[in-house]
Design a protein around this motif. Structure first.
Motif, PDB file in Angstrom:
ATOM      1  N   HIS A 248      19.780  -9.766  10.793  1.00  0.00           N
ATOM      2  CA  HIS A 248      19.274 -10.292   9.523  1.00  0.00           C
ATOM      3  C   HIS A 248      17.751 -10.186   9.460  1.00  0.00           C
ATOM      4  CE1 HIS A 248      19.100 -12.720   5.929  1.00  0.00           C
ATOM      5  NE2 HIS A 248      18.284 -13.563   6.523  1.00  0.00           N
ATOM      6  N   GLU A 251      16.784  -6.546   8.929  1.00  0.00           N
ATOM      7  CA  GLU A 251      16.959  -6.149   7.536  1.00  0.00           C
ATOM      8  C   GLU A 251      15.833  -6.696   6.668  1.00  0.00           C
ATOM      9  OE1 GLU A 251      20.793  -7.508   6.447  1.00  0.00           O
ATOM     10  OE2 GLU A 251      21.882  -5.985   7.614  1.00  0.00           O
ATOM     11  N   GLN A 252      15.422  -7.945   6.960  1.00  0.00           N
ATOM     12  CA  GLN A 252      14.304  -8.508   6.206  1.00  0.00           C
ATOM     13  C   GLN A 252      13.028  -7.701   6.420  1.00  0.00           C
ATOM     14  OE1 GLN A 252      14.047 -12.628   7.428  1.00  0.00           O
ATOM     15  NE2 GLN A 252      15.421 -13.308   5.802  1.00  0.00           N
ATOM     16  N   GLN A 253      12.767  -7.314   7.698  1.00  0.00           N
ATOM     17  CA  GLN A 253      11.579  -6.511   7.981  1.00  0.00           C
ATOM     18  C   GLN A 253      11.666  -5.149   7.293  1.00  0.00           C
ATOM     19  OE1 GLN A 253       8.827  -7.491   9.524  1.00  0.00           O
ATOM     20  NE2 GLN A 253       9.682  -9.527   9.807  1.00  0.00           N
ATOM     21  N   ILE A 254      12.832  -4.531   7.294  1.00  0.00           N
ATOM     22  CA  ILE A 254      13.006  -3.238   6.625  1.00  0.00           C
ATOM     23  C   ILE A 254      12.710  -3.374   5.128  1.00  0.00           C
ATOM     24  CG2 ILE A 254      14.720  -1.527   5.941  1.00  0.00           C
ATOM     25  CD1 ILE A 254      13.757  -1.139   8.762  1.00  0.00           C
ATOM     26  N   ARG A 255      13.263  -4.425   4.519  1.00  0.00           N
ATOM     27  CA  ARG A 255      13.006  -4.640   3.091  1.00  0.00           C
ATOM     28  C   ARG A 255      11.524  -4.874   2.835  1.00  0.00           C
ATOM     29  NH1 ARG A 255      17.962  -7.572   3.345  1.00  0.00           N
ATOM     30  NH2 ARG A 255      16.803  -9.524   3.609  1.00  0.00           N
ATOM     31  N   HIS A 256      10.869  -5.645   3.749  1.00  0.00           N
ATOM     32  CA  HIS A 256       9.447  -5.915   3.592  1.00  0.00           C
ATOM     33  C   HIS A 256       8.640  -4.620   3.691  1.00  0.00           C
ATOM     34  CE1 HIS A 256       5.725  -8.147   3.654  1.00  0.00           C
ATOM     35  NE2 HIS A 256       5.394  -7.643   4.838  1.00  0.00           N
ATOM     36  N   CYS A 257       8.995  -3.748   4.652  1.00  0.00           N
ATOM     37  CA  CYS A 257       8.303  -2.462   4.802  1.00  0.00           C
ATOM     38  C   CYS A 257       8.493  -1.597   3.561  1.00  0.00           C
ATOM     39  CB  CYS A 257       8.817  -1.741   6.051  1.00  0.00           C
ATOM     40  SG  CYS A 257       8.315  -2.513   7.608  1.00  0.00           S
ATOM     41  N   LYS A 258       9.713  -1.582   3.023  1.00  0.00           N
ATOM     42  CA  LYS A 258       9.961  -0.814   1.813  1.00  0.00           C
ATOM     43  C   LYS A 258       9.141  -1.351   0.646  1.00  0.00           C
ATOM     44  CE  LYS A 258      14.621   0.804   2.911  1.00  0.00           C
ATOM     45  NZ  LYS A 258      16.054   0.786   2.521  1.00  0.00           N
ATOM     46  N   ASP A 259       9.063  -2.684   0.544  1.00  0.00           N
ATOM     47  CA  ASP A 259       8.246  -3.280  -0.526  1.00  0.00           C
ATOM     48  C   ASP A 259       6.779  -2.891  -0.377  1.00  0.00           C
ATOM     49  OD1 ASP A 259      10.518  -4.452  -1.500  1.00  0.00           O
ATOM     50  OD2 ASP A 259      10.170  -6.399  -0.531  1.00  0.00           O
ATOM     51  N   GLU A 262       6.395   0.770  -1.394  1.00  0.00           N
ATOM     52  CA  GLU A 262       6.416   0.903  -2.854  1.00  0.00           C
ATOM     53  C   GLU A 262       5.133   0.390  -3.471  1.00  0.00           C
ATOM     54  OE1 GLU A 262       9.874  -1.174  -4.060  1.00  0.00           O
ATOM     55  OE2 GLU A 262      11.294   0.347  -3.300  1.00  0.00           O
TER      56      GLU A 262
END
Length: 363
Positions: A248, A251-259, A262
């Motif tokens: 979990h 996944e949070q770190q991956i989403r943060h990196c994607k944000d 972007e």
């Protein structure tokens, strides 16, 4: 692990008397018989579950947990094995209890299971079948050897392959009792029948339960393995929970990196637009300035033409007249000043163009 007794402080076996163990299915009358022989008042179970969960002993009698109990039967079996192994001197007589007229295939399977898993064929020579709930009036006669009624009853039992199997293993050792709490005389008669049998039966040797050692160690090992497996399962569950938590977080770190990526791309595009707008503004201002300078250049050119024309006229006048009007030079001074200003603006324009040209190359 030492055996457990409900009355551990009162366990004293008299060496001169025979040691008797009561075995059988749940609610076949073991505890009632135990109370009858000892004068105690142990709780009595029902036909679903047994109230005896551990071996209970008094004098030279041992009451055991009922086999086939729906509550923790494996623990009862293990407690019984533990108890038998602890008896270094062995057991003289094993009384196996069944109900009269209630013997079925399940009861026979249970009997075979008990003598294979917990006891052994060596226990047959020390065993006797006890049939309880015998409510017929000839209770005394069927317990007298060579009596016709006993012979007739034994023949009937042998006709039933379930009773016959046990009787063959026990060499026809069987007694019939009726321990109904509503008939005092039959209870006392049953007590006399049991005492007479115990006095007359002389086993060749004691059943010392040495054959249970391997089974005991195996069951103990099985329990240890089950506990170990339970601990491992708990650890696996904990590791699984931790893994899920880490997944979990990942996944949070991956989403943060994607944000962030972007956001970075949006910032780059925004900077490019600002830069393009800035260049466009500078270029537009420059074009406006150039156009203005051109217009001013045209005006100055016109003025220069006018001045030249005036100079030509002045020259003509000077030729005609010796008197030179000083005031006629004022327009000439104004024209010269404008020409110098125009040259200065041209230089500035050239510098601006070079600067813009160098910036475009860098981009």
């Amino acid at each position: 692990m030492p055996p457990y007794f409900d009355n551990a402080d009162s366990v004293t076996f008299r060496k001169r008397e025979k040691l008797v163990a009561l075995l059988g299915r749940t609610d076949t009358g073991k505890t009632s018989t135990f109370n009858l022989m000892t004068g105690l008042s142990q709780p009595i179970g029902n036909r679903i579950s047994s109230t005896t969960h551990q071996c209970y002993s008094y004098s030279n009698f041992i009451d055991t947990p009922g086999f086939g109990d729906t509550r923790d039967s494996e623990a009862s079996h293990l407690s019984l094995i533990d108890f038998f192994i602890s008896l270094s001197s062995g057991i003289d007589i094993l009384l196996y209890f069944v109900r009269y007229g209630a013997m079925n295939s399940t009861d026979l399977d249970l009997f075979v299971d008990i003598y294979k898993r917990i006891l052994s064929i060596e226990a047959y020579s020390n065993s006797c079948l006890v049939i309880t709930d015998y409510s017929l009036p000839n209770l005394e006669q069927v317990n007298i050897n060579e009596h016709e009624e006993r012979k007739y009853l034994l023949k009937q039992l042998h006709d039933n392959n379930k009773y016959s199997y046990i009787l063959d293993k026990f060499d026809n050792r069987v007694i019939f009792i009726d321990i109904s709490p509503y008939d005092y005389k039959r209870r006392e008669l049953s007590k006399e029948i049991i005492e007479k049998f115990l006095h007359s039966f002389q086993p060749i040797k004691r059943f010392n339960c040495q054959n249970l050692q391997d089974a005991y160690r195996l069951l103990r090992r099985t329990q240890e393995m089950e506990i170990l497996c339970l601990d491992l399962k708990t650890q696996i569950d904990q590791l699984t929970t931790q893994n899920q938590h880490l997944a979990h977080l990942y996944e949070q770190q991956i989403r943060h990196c994607k944000d962030l990526e972007e956001s970075y791309q949006r910032s780059i595009k925004q900077l490019e637009r600002i830069h393009e707008q800035t260049l466009l503004t500078i270029e537009n201002n420059h074009l406006i300035t150039i156009e203005e300078m051109k217009r001013q250049e045209f005006r100055i050119c016109d003025e220069v033409k006018q001045v030249r024309h005036q100079l030509e006229e002045i020259e003509h006048e000077m030729e005609r007249s010796l008197t030179f009007n000083v005031f006629s030079y004022i327009p000439l001074i104004h024209i010269v000043t404008n020409i110098m200003e125009l040259n200065t603006k041209r230089r500035i324009t050239q510098r601006i163009r070079k600067t813009l040209h160098s910036k475009k190359k860098l981009l």
